[in-house]
Motif scaffolding. Structure first.
Motif, PDB file in Angstrom:
ATOM      1  N   ALA A   1      82.723  52.925  90.409  1.00 20.35           N
ATOM      2  CA  ALA A   1      82.546  53.142  91.842  1.00 20.35           C
ATOM      3  C   ALA A   1      82.426  51.784  92.530  1.00 20.35           C
ATOM      4  O   ALA A   1      82.469  50.733  91.883  1.00 20.35           O
ATOM      5  CB  ALA A   1      81.309  54.002  92.098  1.00 20.35           C
ATOM      6  N   ALA A   2      82.264  51.809  93.843  1.00 24.09           N
ATOM      7  CA  ALA A   2      82.227  50.560  94.602  1.00 24.09           C
ATOM      8  C   ALA A   2      81.246  50.647  95.752  1.00 24.09           C
ATOM      9  O   ALA A   2      81.114  51.684  96.396  1.00 24.09           O
ATOM     10  CB  ALA A   2      83.625  50.222  95.128  1.00 24.09           C
ATOM     11  N   ARG A   3      80.577  49.535  96.011  1.00 27.53           N
ATOM     12  CA  ARG A   3      79.713  49.400  97.170  1.00 27.53           C
ATOM     13  C   ARG A   3      80.562  49.081  98.409  1.00 27.53           C
ATOM     14  O   ARG A   3      81.672  48.564  98.299  1.00 27.53           O
ATOM     15  CB  ARG A   3      78.716  48.264  96.972  1.00 27.53           C
ATOM     16  CG  ARG A   3      77.886  48.331  95.692  1.00 27.53           C
ATOM     17  CD  ARG A   3      76.824  49.369  95.756  1.00 27.53           C
ATOM     18  NE  ARG A   3      75.873  49.248  94.649  1.00 27.53           N
ATOM     19  CZ  ARG A   3      75.037  50.199  94.291  1.00 27.53           C
ATOM     20  NH1 ARG A   3      75.012  51.358  94.930  1.00 27.53           N
ATOM     21  NH2 ARG A   3      74.209  50.006  93.272  1.00 27.53           N
ATOM     22  N   GLY A   4      80.024  49.379  99.571  1.00 30.95           N
ATOM     23  CA  GLY A   4      80.682  48.979 100.805  1.00 30.95           C
ATOM     24  C   GLY A   4      81.758  49.932 101.266  1.00 30.95           C
ATOM     25  O   GLY A   4      81.846  51.076 100.821  1.00 30.95           O
ATOM     26  N   LYS A   5      82.610  49.447 102.163  1.00 31.83           N
ATOM     27  CA  LYS A   5      83.596  50.290 102.827  1.00 31.83           C
ATOM     28  C   LYS A   5      84.889  50.442 102.037  1.00 31.83           C
ATOM     29  O   LYS A   5      85.685  51.340 102.321  1.00 31.83           O
ATOM     30  CB  LYS A   5      83.923  49.718 104.209  1.00 31.83           C
ATOM     31  CG  LYS A   5      82.746  49.713 105.174  1.00 31.83           C
ATOM     32  CD  LYS A   5      83.161  49.135 106.518  1.00 31.83           C
ATOM     33  CE  LYS A   5      81.998  49.153 107.508  1.00 31.83           C
ATOM     34  NZ  LYS A   5      82.382  48.579 108.821  1.00 31.83           N
ATOM     35  N   THR A   6      85.122  49.554 101.075  1.00 32.52           N
ATOM     36  CA  THR A   6      86.413  49.510 100.379  1.00 32.52           C
ATOM     37  C   THR A   6      86.205  49.585  98.879  1.00 32.52           C
ATOM     38  O   THR A   6      85.337  48.895  98.339  1.00 32.52           O
ATOM     39  CB  THR A   6      87.158  48.197 100.720  1.00 32.52           C
ATOM     40  OG1 THR A   6      87.275  48.079 102.139  1.00 32.52           O
ATOM     41  CG2 THR A   6      88.538  48.162 100.089  1.00 32.52           C
TER      42      THR A   6
ATOM     43  N   GLY B   1      87.443  54.334 100.713  1.00 30.15           N
ATOM     44  CA  GLY B   1      88.044  53.187 101.383  1.00 30.15           C
ATOM     45  C   GLY B   1      89.484  53.036 100.931  1.00 30.15           C
ATOM     46  O   GLY B   1      90.224  54.009 100.840  1.00 30.15           O
ATOM     47  N   ASN B   2      89.877  51.821 100.574  1.00 30.30           N
ATOM     48  CA  ASN B   2      91.255  51.568 100.164  1.00 30.30           C
ATOM     49  C   ASN B   2      91.291  50.956  98.770  1.00 30.30           C
ATOM     50  O   ASN B   2      90.303  50.411  98.288  1.00 30.30           O
ATOM     51  CB  ASN B   2      91.940  50.627 101.162  1.00 30.30           C
ATOM     52  CG  ASN B   2      92.003  51.232 102.549  1.00 30.30           C
ATOM     53  OD1 ASN B   2      92.191  52.431 102.699  1.00 30.30           O
ATOM     54  ND2 ASN B   2      91.832  50.411 103.575  1.00 30.30           N
ATOM     55  N   ALA B   3      92.453  51.043  98.139  1.00 31.54           N
ATOM     56  CA  ALA B   3      92.656  50.445  96.816  1.00 31.54           C
ATOM     57  C   ALA B   3      94.052  49.837  96.784  1.00 31.54           C
ATOM     58  O   ALA B   3      95.045  50.562  96.826  1.00 31.54           O
ATOM     59  CB  ALA B   3      92.502  51.491  95.718  1.00 31.54           C
ATOM     60  N   PHE B   4      94.096  48.524  96.744  1.00 31.62           N
ATOM     61  CA  PHE B   4      95.369  47.810  96.732  1.00 31.62           C
ATOM     62  C   PHE B   4      95.475  46.954  95.468  1.00 31.62           C
ATOM     63  O   PHE B   4      94.472  46.472  94.948  1.00 31.62           O
ATOM     64  CB  PHE B   4      95.501  46.914  97.961  1.00 31.62           C
ATOM     65  CG  PHE B   4      95.372  47.636  99.276  1.00 31.62           C
ATOM     66  CD1 PHE B   4      96.058  48.820  99.497  1.00 31.62           C
ATOM     67  CD2 PHE B   4      94.563  47.148 100.280  1.00 31.62           C
ATOM     68  CE1 PHE B   4      95.956  49.498 100.696  1.00 31.62           C
ATOM     69  CE2 PHE B   4      94.441  47.812 101.490  1.00 31.62           C
ATOM     70  CZ  PHE B   4      95.134  48.987 101.705  1.00 31.62           C
ATOM     71  N   GLY B   5      96.700  46.733  95.002  1.00 29.45           N
ATOM     72  CA  GLY B   5      96.928  45.828  93.885  1.00 29.45           C
ATOM     73  C   GLY B   5      96.037  46.142  92.704  1.00 29.45           C
ATOM     74  O   GLY B   5      96.130  47.204  92.076  1.00 29.45           O
ATOM     75  N   GLY B   6      95.142  45.211  92.382  1.00 28.28           N
ATOM     76  CA  GLY B   6      94.239  45.404  91.266  1.00 28.28           C
ATOM     77  C   GLY B   6      93.378  46.640  91.389  1.00 28.28           C
ATOM     78  O   GLY B   6      92.944  47.207  90.382  1.00 28.28           O
ATOM     79  N   GLY B   7      93.124  47.084  92.621  1.00 24.88           N
ATOM     80  CA  GLY B   7      92.382  48.326  92.820  1.00 24.88           C
ATOM     81  C   GLY B   7      93.136  49.532  92.298  1.00 24.88           C
ATOM     82  O   GLY B   7      92.538  50.477  91.773  1.00 24.88           O
ATOM     83  N   VAL B   8      94.465  49.513  92.426  1.00 23.91           N
ATOM     84  CA  VAL B   8      95.291  50.565  91.835  1.00 23.91           C
ATOM     85  C   VAL B   8      95.220  50.484  90.314  1.00 23.91           C
ATOM     86  O   VAL B   8      95.187  51.507  89.620  1.00 23.91           O
ATOM     87  CB  VAL B   8      96.747  50.459  92.330  1.00 23.91           C
ATOM     88  CG1 VAL B   8      97.639  51.491  91.654  1.00 23.91           C
ATOM     89  CG2 VAL B   8      96.809  50.624  93.845  1.00 23.91           C
ATOM     90  N   GLY B   9      95.176  49.257  89.788  1.00 25.17           N
ATOM     91  CA  GLY B   9      95.010  49.093  88.351  1.00 25.17           C
ATOM     92  C   GLY B   9      93.708  49.700  87.855  1.00 25.17           C
ATOM     93  O   GLY B   9      93.680  50.356  86.815  1.00 25.17           O
ATOM     94  N   LEU B  10      92.636  49.521  88.609  1.00 21.95           N
ATOM     95  CA  LEU B  10      91.344  50.101  88.231  1.00 21.95           C
ATOM     96  C   LEU B  10      91.411  51.618  88.218  1.00 21.95           C
ATOM     97  O   LEU B  10      90.878  52.267  87.310  1.00 21.95           O
ATOM     98  CB  LEU B  10      90.254  49.621  89.190  1.00 21.95           C
ATOM     99  CG  LEU B  10      89.870  48.146  89.086  1.00 21.95           C
ATOM    100  CD1 LEU B  10      88.922  47.779  90.217  1.00 21.95           C
ATOM    101  CD2 LEU B  10      89.225  47.839  87.739  1.00 21.95           C
TER     102      LEU B  10
END
Length: 260
Positions: free
Chosen positions: A55-60, A108-117
């Motif tokens: 999971a992630a803290r914050g808005k993104t 929020g959003n998931a770009f680049g490495g976020g898609v990898g996660l």
């Protein structure tokens, strides 16, 4: 060292790995990726942990690789740059190799490495309002280090729709592309995660772990050879003028030379 990854373990043995660099939209810096790999390897050795939530803290959820870190790589020699850029590949491998089920909680959003996660998760649940995208080619780079996991998750046919064009897409399309298991309203995301966790807690932990290992083998396991191939591909791309021009254009706040 600032902690960019936080770990919480509840009484049931459910561990939550929190991306905790919210002021930078959880962009993956060098230290953050090292901490993520270390945290994943610790959890893998903890027999009391039965399920892991990412999971992630914050808005993104994750804005991708930290571009300041990428800019610093331009000044490195080729061997150092290869080693540095491989950090995300080794962090993703540590998550991929977790013996416990891994559930992604994306908001929020998931770009680049976020898609990898998202791609290394066994179950990836997303808030309906998110945007996702493999944005590397806009910068003159390629989604290489995350590539083995993204393609394993999506399959080649679906990956062709978004792997090369940096197009953003919403949660509904992410479900169709198989990056997300389900998309739910943001207010329902925690309930959806809990719903995904609960069945595992009624199962024998050793059986769950061995079932996951068998699944990995039967579906075609990602190997170190695949990871090294991807790392080398990105290392070669870093040597191009497009990579230099793309990173420079981003920081100069001007269009890249190829932008239409």
């Amino acid at each position: 060292m600032t902690q960019f990854i936080e770990t919480e373990i509840d009484a049931r043995g459910v561990a939550t790995l929190w991306l905790a660099r919210e002021d930078k939209h959880n962009a993956l810096s060098a230290d953050m990726m090292t901490q993520l790999e270390e945290a994943a390897r610790r959890l893998a050795q903890d027999s009391d942990v039965r399920v892991v939530v990412l999971a992630a803290r914050g808005k993104t959820f994750c804005a991708g690789g930290d571009l300041a870190w990428m800019r610093d790589q331009m000044a490195m020699d080729a061997d150092t740059r290869r080693s540095e850029s491989a950090r995300i590949a080794t962090a993703l491998m540590a998550l991929y190799e977790l013996p416990q089920p891994l559930i992604g909680r994306l908001h929020g959003n998931a770009f680049g490495g976020g898609v990898g996660l998202a791609s290394v998760c066994d179950v990836a649940l997303g808030a309906a309002g998110i945007k996702m995208g493999l944005t590397e080619t806009k910068l003159g780079l390629i989604p290489a280090n995350i590539g083995p996991y993204v393609i394993a998750r999506m399959g080649g046919t679906r990956a062709r729709e978004v792997f090369m064009n940096a197009r953003l897409f919403d949660a509904g399309e992410a479900v169709r592309l198989n990056l997300l298991t389900r998309a739910v309203a943001a207010v329902d995301l925690d309930d959806a995660v809990e719903e995904a966790i609960t069945p595992y807690l009624s199962c024998a932990p050793g059986a769950v772990s061995e079932a996951k290992a068998l699944l990995r083998m039967l579906e075609g396991r990602i190997t170190q050879e695949h990871v090294d191939l991807a790392i080398d591909a990105l290392a070669q791309r870093w040597e191009t003028s497009e990579a230099r021009d793309g990173i420079a254009a981003f920081f100069d706040k001007r269009p890249a030379p190829w932008a239409g």
